[in-house]
Design an enzyme around this catalytic site. Sequence first.
Site, mmCIF file in Angstrom:
data_model
loop_
_atom_site.group_PDB
_atom_site.id
_atom_site.type_symbol
_atom_site.label_atom_id
_atom_site.label_comp_id
_atom_site.label_asym_id
_atom_site.label_seq_id
_atom_site.Cartn_x
_atom_site.Cartn_y
_atom_site.Cartn_z
ATOM 1 N N THR A 45 42.446 46.814 36.530
ATOM 2 C CA THR A 45 43.556 47.766 36.720
ATOM 3 C C THR A 45 43.409 48.627 37.961
ATOM 4 O O THR A 45 44.145 49.593 38.127
ATOM 5 C CB THR A 45 43.698 48.704 35.494
ATOM 6 O OG1 THR A 45 42.458 49.409 35.309
ATOM 7 C CG2 THR A 45 44.065 47.938 34.237
ATOM 8 N N TYR A 94 33.742 41.278 38.900
ATOM 9 C CA TYR A 94 34.870 42.018 39.498
ATOM 10 C C TYR A 94 35.273 41.343 40.797
ATOM 11 O O TYR A 94 34.540 40.518 41.340
ATOM 12 C CB TYR A 94 34.602 43.513 39.615
ATOM 13 C CG TYR A 94 33.659 44.062 40.689
ATOM 14 C CD1 TYR A 94 33.899 43.921 42.058
ATOM 15 C CD2 TYR A 94 32.549 44.802 40.305
ATOM 16 C CE1 TYR A 94 33.071 44.476 43.012
ATOM 17 C CE2 TYR A 94 31.700 45.379 41.253
ATOM 18 C CZ TYR A 94 31.970 45.206 42.604
ATOM 19 O OH TYR A 94 31.139 45.765 43.545
ATOM 20 N N GLY A 153 39.683 39.626 31.188
ATOM 21 C CA GLY A 153 40.269 40.951 31.038
ATOM 22 C C GLY A 153 41.206 41.219 32.197
ATOM 23 O O GLY A 153 41.136 40.548 33.231
ATOM 24 N N ARG A 208 51.875 36.518 37.970
ATOM 25 C CA ARG A 208 50.453 36.296 38.251
ATOM 26 C C ARG A 208 49.563 36.716 37.077
ATOM 27 O O ARG A 208 48.515 36.124 36.837
ATOM 28 C CB ARG A 208 50.055 37.005 39.561
ATOM 29 C CG ARG A 208 50.680 36.336 40.779
ATOM 30 C CD ARG A 208 50.131 36.867 42.076
ATOM 31 N NE ARG A 208 50.631 38.181 42.430
ATOM 32 C CZ ARG A 208 51.775 38.429 43.045
ATOM 33 N NH1 ARG A 208 52.579 37.425 43.386
ATOM 34 N NH2 ARG A 208 52.143 39.674 43.327
ATOM 35 N N GLY A 210 38.770 37.560 44.873
ATOM 36 C CA GLY A 210 38.497 37.875 46.281
ATOM 37 C C GLY A 210 39.144 39.166 46.749
ATOM 38 O O GLY A 210 39.331 39.353 47.958
ATOM 39 N N TYR A 213 40.202 55.457 38.731
ATOM 40 C CA TYR A 213 41.334 54.647 39.212
ATOM 41 C C TYR A 213 42.639 55.441 39.161
ATOM 42 O O TYR A 213 43.668 54.988 39.643
ATOM 43 C CB TYR A 213 41.496 53.355 38.384
ATOM 44 C CG TYR A 213 40.334 52.379 38.469
ATOM 45 C CD1 TYR A 213 39.279 52.578 39.348
ATOM 46 C CD2 TYR A 213 40.302 51.241 37.670
ATOM 47 C CE1 TYR A 213 38.217 51.683 39.409
ATOM 48 C CE2 TYR A 213 39.257 50.337 37.728
ATOM 49 C CZ TYR A 213 38.213 50.567 38.601
ATOM 50 O OH TYR A 213 37.165 49.665 38.659
ATOM 51 N N GLU A 233 49.793 33.654 35.031
ATOM 52 C CA GLU A 233 49.074 32.560 35.710
ATOM 53 C C GLU A 233 47.554 32.699 35.498
ATOM 54 O O GLU A 233 46.872 31.728 35.158
ATOM 55 C CB GLU A 233 49.405 32.612 37.211
ATOM 56 C CG GLU A 233 48.615 31.654 38.074
ATOM 57 C CD GLU A 233 48.890 31.865 39.573
ATOM 58 O OE1 GLU A 233 50.002 32.290 39.953
ATOM 59 O OE2 GLU A 233 47.962 31.597 40.366
ATOM 60 N N ASN A 234 47.047 33.909 35.661
ATOM 61 C CA ASN A 234 45.597 34.120 35.585
ATOM 62 C C ASN A 234 45.045 33.894 34.181
ATOM 63 O O ASN A 234 43.851 33.682 34.008
ATOM 64 C CB ASN A 234 45.246 35.535 36.065
ATOM 65 C CG ASN A 234 45.580 35.740 37.531
ATOM 66 O OD1 ASN A 234 45.774 34.772 38.269
ATOM 67 N ND2 ASN A 234 45.687 36.978 37.959
HETATM 68 N N1 LIG Z 1 32.782 48.092 39.026
HETATM 69 C C1 LIG Z 1 33.226 48.125 40.256
HETATM 70 O O1 LIG Z 1 32.596 48.699 41.164
HETATM 71 C C2 LIG Z 1 34.526 47.438 40.593
HETATM 72 C C3 LIG Z 1 34.841 47.188 41.940
HETATM 73 C C4 LIG Z 1 36.021 46.511 42.219
HETATM 74 C C5 LIG Z 1 36.856 46.120 41.179
HETATM 75 N N2 LIG Z 1 36.552 46.397 39.879
HETATM 76 C C6 LIG Z 1 37.420 45.964 38.746
HETATM 77 O O2 LIG Z 1 37.702 44.574 38.916
HETATM 78 C C7 LIG Z 1 39.107 44.370 38.953
HETATM 79 C C8 LIG Z 1 39.454 43.155 39.790
HETATM 80 O O3 LIG Z 1 38.969 43.270 41.109
HETATM 81 P P1 LIG Z 1 39.909 43.542 42.381
HETATM 82 O O4 LIG Z 1 41.082 44.332 41.953
HETATM 83 O O5 LIG Z 1 39.030 44.052 43.434
HETATM 84 O O6 LIG Z 1 40.343 42.121 42.900
HETATM 85 P P2 LIG Z 1 40.873 40.721 42.352
HETATM 86 O O7 LIG Z 1 41.167 40.771 40.909
HETATM 87 O O8 LIG Z 1 39.924 39.717 42.875
HETATM 88 O O9 LIG Z 1 42.204 40.550 43.198
HETATM 89 C C9 LIG Z 1 43.318 41.378 43.022
HETATM 90 C C10 LIG Z 1 44.348 41.007 44.081
HETATM 91 O O10 LIG Z 1 44.778 39.656 43.926
HETATM 92 C C11 LIG Z 1 46.195 39.601 43.722
HETATM 93 N N3 LIG Z 1 46.395 38.526 42.731
HETATM 94 C C12 LIG Z 1 46.282 38.598 41.383
HETATM 95 N N4 LIG Z 1 46.499 37.408 40.815
HETATM 96 C C13 LIG Z 1 46.755 36.554 41.819
HETATM 97 C C14 LIG Z 1 47.066 35.165 41.856
HETATM 98 N N5 LIG Z 1 47.147 34.447 40.745
HETATM 99 N N6 LIG Z 1 47.287 34.591 43.065
HETATM 100 C C15 LIG Z 1 47.205 35.329 44.208
HETATM 101 N N7 LIG Z 1 46.931 36.645 44.238
HETATM 102 C C16 LIG Z 1 46.694 37.258 43.045
HETATM 103 C C17 LIG Z 1 46.579 40.977 43.223
HETATM 104 O O11 LIG Z 1 47.901 41.296 43.582
HETATM 105 P P3 LIG Z 1 49.124 41.543 42.494
HETATM 106 O O12 LIG Z 1 48.740 42.724 41.667
HETATM 107 O O13 LIG Z 1 50.295 41.774 43.372
HETATM 108 O O14 LIG Z 1 49.211 40.257 41.697
HETATM 109 C C18 LIG Z 1 45.588 41.856 43.982
HETATM 110 O O15 LIG Z 1 46.049 42.107 45.309
HETATM 111 C C19 LIG Z 1 39.627 45.705 39.479
HETATM 112 O O16 LIG Z 1 41.020 45.860 39.286
HETATM 113 C C20 LIG Z 1 38.769 46.663 38.695
HETATM 114 O O17 LIG Z 1 39.261 46.762 37.367
HETATM 115 C C21 LIG Z 1 35.372 47.039 39.575
#
Ligand SMILES: NC(=O)c1ccc[n+]([C@@H]2O[C@H](COP(=O)([O-])OP(=O)(O)OC[C@H]3O[C@@H](n4cnc5c(N)ncnc54)[C@H](OP(=O)(O)O)[C@@H]3O)[C@@H](O)[C@H]2O)c1
Length: 326
Positions: free
Chosen positions: A25, A219, A22, A279, A223, A58, A282-283
Amino acid sequence: MDLSSSFHHIPLNDGNSIPVIGLGTYSEPYLTPKGACEKAVKFALDVGYRHIDGAFVYKNEHEVGKAIREKIAEGKLRREDIFYCGKLWVTHLLPKMVYPGLERTLKTLQLDYVDLFIIEMPIAFKPGDDPYPKDENGKYIYHSVDLCATWEALEACKDAGLVKSIGVSNFNRRQLELILSKPGLKYKPVSNQVECHPYFAQPKLLKFCQQHDIVIVAYSPLGTSRNPLWVNVATPALLEDSLLNSLGKKYNKTAAQIVLRFNVQRGVVVIPKSFNPERIQENFQIFDFCISEEDMKAIEALNKNIRFVELLMWSDHPEYPFHDEY
Ligand SMILES: NC(=O)c1ccc[n+]([C@@H]2O[C@H](COP(=O)([O-])OP(=O)(O)OC[C@H]3O[C@@H](n4cnc5c(N)ncnc54)[C@H](OP(=O)(O)O)[C@@H]3O)[C@@H](O)[C@H]2O)c1
């Protein structure tokens, strides 16, 4: 598990299913231009993502809803092709606040139902519209709720057809057991959304959840964004790991694709966040290769029990979930 198809879904314990990848966001509102989330969601849906993870807190859920509705209006997708996960915030855990919490999400999205609605965290705050209520000394105002009663209110929302599946997030084993052993339980949580990646691989919680037919949704699977405001940046950066990068070279993939594939290959759903078209694409390109058993073991051995999202500011809450081992 056949993971050759990018449309692969994992069955949920209530008869529904969840796409294995997924789009996350969450993006710091003060750093994110208006419309960036909408663009990202539309791009992701065009690329083939069918699962979007969001939340009212968010502050961009309206953009997610707009993107979904516009793609449906274009005739490219039907509502039933898309899986949206929304979240019940901690100020809405009193049973009587659950329906209003879901209604707020539905109104913001301008959709009739969500596919999955999860309790965002098991730590209740003072009920009301202020998402981060604080007293005059700047201390968060906590509240106490019976999580089983919150769960019953969610069950009623499912029965009313406003949400297809119900789950939790940031629940530890004890908190999951509390729900699972609730007298008269009607629906088990279908999923538990928690931090999960090679440095925090969650082997014990994963095993427990698998035994109870609860899907782990990872989530921060890449990292996190490493924002010092909420991320422990004293920790090493996951995507700079040398093993993950050398495996990337071996499989002709990036370290990000390796960590996402690692989780998907062991039955964990991933929700990487990106608002960058390259990205986002890519993901999603993690379905045309397979990590060998030996390399899966090597990635598992990277587990360092490093939690990037510690939420220490709430560690004095009686239900803070991360004091327990898992
Ligand atoms: N339930 C909860 O308590 C909770 C807590 C945290 C997060 N979440 C959910 O989980 C989602 C994902 O977690 P997250 O946002 O903490 O972190 P993540 O998905 O681990 O990392 C996002 C970061 O990585 C960068 N990124 C994305 N694809 C990349 C790639 N292929 N190579 C290098 N860097 C890349 C993004 O920047 P760019 O946008 O510039 O690509 C962003 O800075 C959140 O958006 C949210 O929906 C839920």
